[in-house]
Design a protein around this motif. Sequence first.
Motif, mmCIF file in Angstrom:
data_model
loop_
_atom_site.group_PDB
_atom_site.id
_atom_site.type_symbol
_atom_site.label_atom_id
_atom_site.label_comp_id
_atom_site.label_asym_id
_atom_site.label_seq_id
_atom_site.Cartn_x
_atom_site.Cartn_y
_atom_site.Cartn_z
ATOM 1 N N ALA A 105 40.772 53.269 56.013
ATOM 2 C CA ALA A 105 41.823 52.710 55.134
ATOM 3 C C ALA A 105 42.017 51.332 55.747
ATOM 4 N N ALA A 106 41.526 51.024 56.666
ATOM 5 C CA ALA A 106 41.598 49.496 57.137
ATOM 6 C C ALA A 106 40.855 48.573 56.308
ATOM 7 N N ASP A 107 39.660 48.777 55.879
ATOM 8 C CA ASP A 107 39.129 47.968 55.069
ATOM 9 C C ASP A 107 39.691 47.870 53.598
ATOM 10 N N VAL A 108 40.010 49.054 53.213
ATOM 11 C CA VAL A 108 40.952 48.967 51.703
ATOM 12 C C VAL A 108 42.210 48.295 51.996
ATOM 13 N N LEU A 109 42.809 48.427 52.741
ATOM 14 C CA LEU A 109 44.079 47.784 53.070
ATOM 15 C C LEU A 109 43.948 46.289 53.194
ATOM 16 N N LEU A 110 42.954 45.969 53.882
ATOM 17 C CA LEU A 110 42.638 44.436 54.076
ATOM 18 C C LEU A 110 42.116 43.845 52.668
ATOM 19 N N ILE A 111 41.417 44.475 51.754
ATOM 20 C CA ILE A 111 41.020 44.031 50.809
ATOM 21 C C ILE A 111 42.261 43.740 49.737
ATOM 22 N N PHE A 112 43.054 44.836 49.802
ATOM 23 C CA PHE A 112 44.199 44.786 49.021
ATOM 24 C C PHE A 112 45.142 43.737 49.371
ATOM 25 N N PHE A 113 45.456 43.399 50.698
ATOM 26 C CA PHE A 113 46.190 42.193 51.243
ATOM 27 C C PHE A 113 45.541 41.069 50.944
ATOM 28 N N GLY A 114 44.306 40.829 51.034
ATOM 29 C CA GLY A 114 43.770 39.677 50.337
ATOM 30 C C GLY A 114 43.989 39.398 48.898
ATOM 31 N N GLY A 115 43.878 40.609 48.293
ATOM 32 C CA GLY A 115 44.289 40.461 46.893
ATOM 33 C C GLY A 115 45.773 39.921 46.553
ATOM 34 N N ILE A 116 46.703 40.416 47.274
ATOM 35 C CA ILE A 116 48.183 40.067 47.315
ATOM 36 C C ILE A 116 48.140 38.575 47.636
ATOM 37 N N LEU A 117 47.517 38.226 48.756
ATOM 38 C CA LEU A 117 47.604 36.644 49.023
ATOM 39 C C LEU A 117 47.103 35.806 47.946
ATOM 40 N N LEU A 118 46.059 36.263 47.412
ATOM 41 C CA LEU A 118 45.483 35.440 46.539
ATOM 42 C C LEU A 118 46.610 35.451 45.245
ATOM 43 N N ALA A 119 47.088 36.424 44.861
ATOM 44 C CA ALA A 119 47.982 36.479 43.899
ATOM 45 C C ALA A 119 49.206 35.614 44.015
ATOM 46 N N ILE A 120 49.786 35.547 45.356
ATOM 47 C CA ILE A 120 50.596 34.620 45.663
ATOM 48 C C ILE A 120 50.452 33.272 45.598
ATOM 49 N N LEU A 121 49.129 32.797 45.719
ATOM 50 C CA LEU A 121 48.392 31.559 45.862
ATOM 51 C C LEU A 121 48.305 31.180 44.328
ATOM 52 N N LEU A 122 47.848 32.058 43.435
ATOM 53 C CA LEU A 122 47.686 31.736 42.127
ATOM 54 C C LEU A 122 48.913 31.647 41.461
ATOM 55 N N ARG A 123 49.998 32.283 41.667
ATOM 56 C CA ARG A 123 51.361 32.270 41.299
ATOM 57 C C ARG A 123 52.071 31.139 41.672
ATOM 58 N N GLY A 124 52.203 30.683 43.040
ATOM 59 C CA GLY A 124 52.621 29.482 43.273
ATOM 60 C C GLY A 124 52.021 28.264 42.488
ATOM 61 N N VAL A 125 50.486 28.274 42.505
ATOM 62 C CA VAL A 125 50.088 26.999 41.937
ATOM 63 C C VAL A 125 50.557 26.943 40.541
ATOM 64 N N ALA A 126 50.769 28.170 39.683
ATOM 65 C CA ALA A 126 50.934 28.015 38.202
ATOM 66 C C ALA A 126 52.513 28.043 38.156
ATOM 67 N N ASP A 127 53.422 28.330 39.081
ATOM 68 C CA ASP A 127 54.776 28.003 39.074
ATOM 69 C C ASP A 127 54.909 26.359 39.097
ATOM 70 N N GLN A 128 54.187 25.691 40.009
ATOM 71 C CA GLN A 128 54.452 24.488 40.285
ATOM 72 C C GLN A 128 53.660 23.519 39.092
ATOM 73 N N ALA A 129 52.586 24.182 38.476
ATOM 74 C CA ALA A 129 52.092 23.420 37.317
ATOM 75 C C ALA A 129 53.078 23.656 36.076
ATOM 76 N N SER A 130 53.713 24.682 36.179
ATOM 77 C CA SER A 130 54.800 24.883 34.896
ATOM 78 C C SER A 130 55.998 24.106 35.066
ATOM 79 N N ALA A 131 56.389 23.827 36.317
ATOM 80 C CA ALA A 131 57.658 22.686 36.445
ATOM 81 C C ALA A 131 57.120 21.456 36.315
ATOM 82 N N HIS A 132 56.044 21.247 36.904
ATOM 83 C CA HIS A 132 55.422 19.921 36.792
ATOM 84 C C HIS A 132 55.170 19.257 35.454
ATOM 85 N N PHE A 133 54.541 20.248 34.552
ATOM 86 C CA PHE A 133 54.078 19.647 33.405
ATOM 87 C C PHE A 133 54.800 20.150 32.205
#
Length: 191
Positions: A32-60
């Motif tokens: 399960a460690a590999d699966v959890l690590l992949i899932f955690f990486g996906g969550i971190l990527l989602a946070i990055l994408l959403r953060g950049v999108a929120d900044q772009a939304s507010a700025h533009f």
Amino acid sequence: MIDTHEEFAARVRTVIGMAMVALLAATVVALAADVLLIFFGGILLAILLRGVADQASAHFGLSPRIALAIVLLAFAILVALAGWLLATQIAYQLEELGTSLAQMWQQLKEQLQREMWGRQLLALVARMQGDAAGAGVTSGVSHAFATTLGALVNVAVVLFIGAYVAVNPRWYRRGLIRLFTPARRARAREI
């Protein structure tokens, strides 16, 4: 003190059962460690994408969904460009690896042919595996291919999870918070 053989056998069965459960739990955690690590990486990527999108939304002044679509498109172009740039290098390195493995195997065979024990060893290996020269190189290249393919699949899963969760993170956040007991939900929302 143990009175009978039946009590002793029952205790042995209990200890063996506990050892089997511990071994099973350790195996599940390791897998399960590999699966959890992949899932955690996906969550971190989602946070990055959403953060950049929120900044772009507010700025533009864009809507959050359009900003996220633009960020996802830009990220997809970046990933495709990086893959295209790296694919040439990876293909070149794999070609060099195949050539160097074949040359090294040939040199080793030549050195072994000079000795009596080396010729016997080569004959034994050839009998056990068929053509040892092809088997050695093929096995190394297939292992490299399988490892590379596994890494690419893991990256694709992380990208998919990241994009999927970034589209509607509140829904997943609410679901995660509901996993906690009602008494702990307020603390889970803070975190």
